[in-house]
Design a protein around this motif. Structure first.
Motif, short mmCIF file in Angstrom:
data_model
loop_
_atom_site.label_atom_id
_atom_site.label_comp_id
_atom_site.label_asym_id
_atom_site.label_seq_id
_atom_site.Cartn_x
_atom_site.Cartn_y
_atom_site.Cartn_z
N UNK A 19 0.84 -1.20 0.00
CA UNK A 19 0.00 0.00 0.00
C UNK A 19 0.88 1.25 0.00
N UNK A 20 1.96 1.24 0.76
CA UNK A 20 2.87 2.39 0.80
C UNK A 20 3.48 2.65 -0.57
N UNK A 21 3.67 1.62 -1.34
CA UNK A 21 4.23 1.77 -2.70
C UNK A 21 3.20 2.27 -3.71
N UNK A 22 1.92 2.25 -3.35
CA UNK A 22 0.84 2.64 -4.26
C UNK A 22 0.78 4.17 -4.38
N UNK A 23 1.01 4.72 -5.58
CA UNK A 23 1.00 6.17 -5.77
C UNK A 23 -0.34 6.82 -5.38
N UNK A 24 -1.44 6.11 -5.56
CA UNK A 24 -2.75 6.66 -5.20
C UNK A 24 -2.88 6.83 -3.69
N UNK A 25 -2.34 5.87 -2.93
CA UNK A 25 -2.36 5.98 -1.47
C UNK A 25 -1.54 7.18 -1.02
N UNK A 26 -0.34 7.32 -1.57
CA UNK A 26 0.54 8.44 -1.21
C UNK A 26 -0.11 9.76 -1.62
N UNK A 27 -0.79 9.77 -2.76
CA UNK A 27 -1.50 10.97 -3.21
C UNK A 27 -2.57 11.37 -2.20
N UNK A 42 6.39 0.44 13.88
CA UNK A 42 6.26 -1.01 13.87
C UNK A 42 6.66 -1.47 15.26
N UNK A 43 6.75 -2.77 15.49
CA UNK A 43 7.11 -3.24 16.83
C UNK A 43 8.47 -2.71 17.25
N UNK A 44 9.40 -2.66 16.32
CA UNK A 44 10.68 -1.98 16.57
C UNK A 44 10.82 -0.97 15.42
N UNK A 45 12.00 -0.52 15.13
CA UNK A 45 12.14 0.50 14.08
C UNK A 45 12.39 -0.04 12.68
N UNK A 46 12.64 -1.33 12.53
CA UNK A 46 13.04 -1.88 11.24
C UNK A 46 12.04 -1.65 10.12
N UNK A 47 10.85 -2.15 10.26
CA UNK A 47 9.82 -2.02 9.22
C UNK A 47 9.39 -0.56 9.09
N UNK A 48 9.32 0.15 10.21
CA UNK A 48 8.94 1.57 10.18
C UNK A 48 9.93 2.39 9.36
N UNK A 49 11.21 2.07 9.47
CA UNK A 49 12.24 2.78 8.71
C UNK A 49 12.08 2.51 7.22
N UNK A 50 11.79 1.27 6.86
CA UNK A 50 11.56 0.94 5.44
C UNK A 50 10.37 1.74 4.90
N UNK A 51 9.29 1.78 5.67
CA UNK A 51 8.11 2.54 5.26
C UNK A 51 8.40 4.02 5.14
N UNK A 52 9.17 4.54 6.11
CA UNK A 52 9.54 5.96 6.08
C UNK A 52 10.33 6.28 4.81
N UNK A 53 11.28 5.43 4.47
CA UNK A 53 12.10 5.66 3.27
C UNK A 53 11.24 5.69 2.01
N UNK A 54 10.30 4.75 1.91
CA UNK A 54 9.43 4.70 0.73
C UNK A 54 8.55 5.96 0.64
N UNK A 55 7.99 6.39 1.76
CA UNK A 55 7.13 7.57 1.75
C UNK A 55 7.92 8.84 1.50
N UNK A 56 9.10 8.95 2.12
CA UNK A 56 9.95 10.14 1.92
C UNK A 56 10.40 10.24 0.47
N UNK A 57 10.72 9.10 -0.14
CA UNK A 57 11.15 9.09 -1.54
C UNK A 57 10.04 9.55 -2.47
N UNK A 58 8.80 9.42 -2.02
CA UNK A 58 7.66 9.85 -2.84
C UNK A 58 7.22 11.27 -2.50
N UNK A 59 8.01 11.97 -1.67
CA UNK A 59 7.80 13.39 -1.41
C UNK A 59 6.84 13.72 -0.28
N UNK A 60 6.51 12.76 0.58
CA UNK A 60 5.63 13.06 1.70
C UNK A 60 6.40 13.85 2.75
N UNK A 61 5.82 14.97 3.20
CA UNK A 61 6.48 15.83 4.19
C UNK A 61 5.91 15.57 5.58
N UNK A 62 6.59 16.11 6.58
CA UNK A 62 6.18 15.99 7.99
C UNK A 62 6.03 14.52 8.37
#
Length: 167
Positions: A19-27, A42-62
């Protein structure tokens, strides 16, 4: 999903990496008001960091990562003993470090951000008074205050205004 059902922070949603990779969701996230802040957790920071990187790369701020994940959150704001307990041993990365006796979702005071750590709903009355047939007095007692002062770390980034024309 099962850990999310056991416990999650108020106003959070369970989102898969697909879902994080879906451009419509990010839009849809980008269409939120300018003062909206997004957190990955996430339970620790591992998966959360991956999600953060994907969202940041798509230009999501804050966009921020909850430090230490849900496990760290629960160690700072522990759930009432009638709802869960710490496992006591370090599990595998990504594993929830607490055993919940039932799914509570965001229906306990631990799920709410620590704005003055005020009394919010949780139900331990009946477990503390097993002979009672009365309705719970959930949220009537003040929960314990955290052992530290809350430090605000979020800094809003403003969306750039579109400018144009000659001048």
């Amino acid at each position: 999903e099962s850990n999310y059902n056991l416990f999650h922070l108020k106003d959070s949603m369970n989102v898969s990496m697909d879902t994080i990779r879906d451009p419509e969701f990010v839009k849809s996230l980008k269409a939120a008001p300018a003062n909206t802040v997004f957190f990955t957790v996430s339970n620790d920071e591992g998966v959360a960091t991956q999600g953060w990187k994907l969202l940041a790369a798509q230009g999501l701020q804050n966009l921020y990562i909850v430090e230490g994940g849900i496990n760290n959150w629960l160690s700072i704001y522990p759930p009432p003993p009638c709802l869960a307990k710490a496992k006591g041993k370090k599990g595998t990365e990504g594993e929830l470090a607490f055993t919940f006796y039932r799914s509570v979702g965001d229906c306990c005071n631990t799920a709410y951000p620590p704005v003055k750590h005020k009394a919010l709903p949780f139900d331990c009355y009946l477990s503390a008074n097993p002979g009672s047939s009365a309705h719970s007095k959930a949220g009537a007692a003040e929960p314990a205050k955290p052992a530290f002062e809350f430090e605000r770390k979020v800094k809003l980034q403003k969306k750039a205004a579109v400018k144009g024309g000659c001048g």
